[in-house]
Design an enzyme around this catalytic site. Sequence first.
Site, mmCIF file in Angstrom:
data_model
loop_
_atom_site.group_PDB
_atom_site.id
_atom_site.type_symbol
_atom_site.label_atom_id
_atom_site.label_comp_id
_atom_site.label_asym_id
_atom_site.label_seq_id
_atom_site.Cartn_x
_atom_site.Cartn_y
_atom_site.Cartn_z
ATOM 1 C CB CYS A 167 22.820 70.087 38.314
ATOM 2 S SG CYS A 167 22.200 69.507 36.811
ATOM 3 C CD GLU A 192 18.778 61.021 44.361
ATOM 4 O OE1 GLU A 192 18.753 61.723 45.095
ATOM 5 O OE2 GLU A 192 18.708 61.414 42.972
ATOM 6 C CG HIS A 238 17.588 68.961 35.990
ATOM 7 N ND1 HIS A 238 18.024 69.880 37.317
ATOM 8 C CD2 HIS A 238 19.084 68.727 36.162
ATOM 9 C CE1 HIS A 238 19.070 69.691 37.807
ATOM 10 N NE2 HIS A 238 19.895 68.230 36.817
ATOM 11 C CG PHE A 256 27.160 67.359 33.624
ATOM 12 C CD1 PHE A 256 26.200 66.504 34.372
ATOM 13 C CD2 PHE A 256 27.170 67.928 32.888
ATOM 14 C CE1 PHE A 256 25.232 65.941 33.480
ATOM 15 C CE2 PHE A 256 26.235 67.624 31.719
ATOM 16 C CZ PHE A 256 25.195 65.831 32.153
ATOM 17 C CE LYS A 305 16.863 68.075 39.656
ATOM 18 N NZ LYS A 305 16.617 67.450 41.473
ATOM 19 C CG HIS A 316 20.143 65.462 41.591
ATOM 20 N ND1 HIS A 316 20.456 66.899 41.998
ATOM 21 C CD2 HIS A 316 20.580 64.379 40.239
ATOM 22 C CE1 HIS A 316 20.452 67.206 40.427
ATOM 23 N NE2 HIS A 316 20.914 65.887 40.085
#
Length: 420
Positions: free
Chosen positions: A167, A317, A343, A402, A338, A307
């Site tokens: 991502c 975050e 996403h 990831f 998002k 994010h």
Amino acid sequence: MVESNRRRVVITGLGVVTPLGIGVEKTWQALIAGKSGIATITRFDASEYACQIAGEVKDFNPGDYIDKKEIKKMDRFIHFAVAASQEAVDDAGLKITPDNADRVGVYIGAGIGGLPAIEHYHDVLKEKGPGRVSPFFIPMVIINLASGQVAIRFGARGPNSCAVTACATGNHCLGDALRIIQRGEADVMLAGGAESVISPLTVAGFAAAKALSRRNDNPEGASRPFDRDRDGFVIGEGAGVVVLEELEHAQRRGVRIYGELVGYAMTSDAFHITAPPDDGAGAVECMEKAIKDAGVDKSDIGYVNAHATSTFADKIETQVIKTVFGQQAYQLSVSSTKSMTGHLLGAAGGIESVFTTLALYHGLLPPTINLENADPDCDLDYIVGQARSTSINVAISNAFGFGGVNACLVMKKFQTSHPN
């Protein structure tokens, strides 16, 4: 501070394909209006799946951008990359000729790439035998063929590569392209990300990992970053591509400049395959390094395009932002687009870079929708519900993926004089 002689890089073209619409104007208008692009999956029968919702791109016809005989050589994520690149090139008024082709490059990645084609041709192989597998199968699924096909289309013979970092892909692609121009290896780069993996295996896999929202009865309300009742992300698809250009090159062409890309950093958590550490140390370091690379003061930054994916990590975050900015964190405007697009995985950084650029250019910050019940651990100013007019000059866009990868970009309103 950055080196005073480092080549400045500006943004002169934008292109997107998103669940909110095809093209920058349609997408941007839907975004600032707080509309959702999430709905029940139509790509396949998901009625037996734990997650039955996604941000699908509607009414996309690859034939509007690609010759019919070429369409079958590409998986859908490459179709999106070509379409977004075409819009960005047109928007920038960029003409690639034999005289400048070796100074124009492409850096477009994906997180997963051609998995739908792999699923399809696996079935073909099992049902009809090896002779029925397309000779274009391998080029359809390889991630760097997004950059490859775009370069072929425009005759761009400069640096050509891609990041494949889950991502964080889009941000890594923009950041790496930035460095290429700063080093003098190209004058123009098309950079961004593309993804299209709303497929049975992908949805089943993410659902098995308990990563996806199961709010199937309320698709538009399912992606709810920072909300107390968030229950997972909603998968989306699309592409976002920008034209990055060395400043003097752009000025000689007399083109519109949307903004300046001034900072980039990447770090690794080195912690876990999918989860960040509780203190978000890797993300903190990434934001700190990006701000330092940009040569701006933290007090100059007014907006963070987060994010935030509508998972447990949203609170991490939030803590990262507070660690980086201290008390200033509560004066920052923060939003997660998002909440409207879902996403887009490897394409997320690409489209969110476009959104952040437009936010600065228009002085209008997109909202976070579906934030109805505040999470006590998420206590910043998340621009809830409605877009906000602003006069800020510097913004940061976060992307985490990831494998513990982090990539942060710092963007600035364009000023003729050097900021440092």
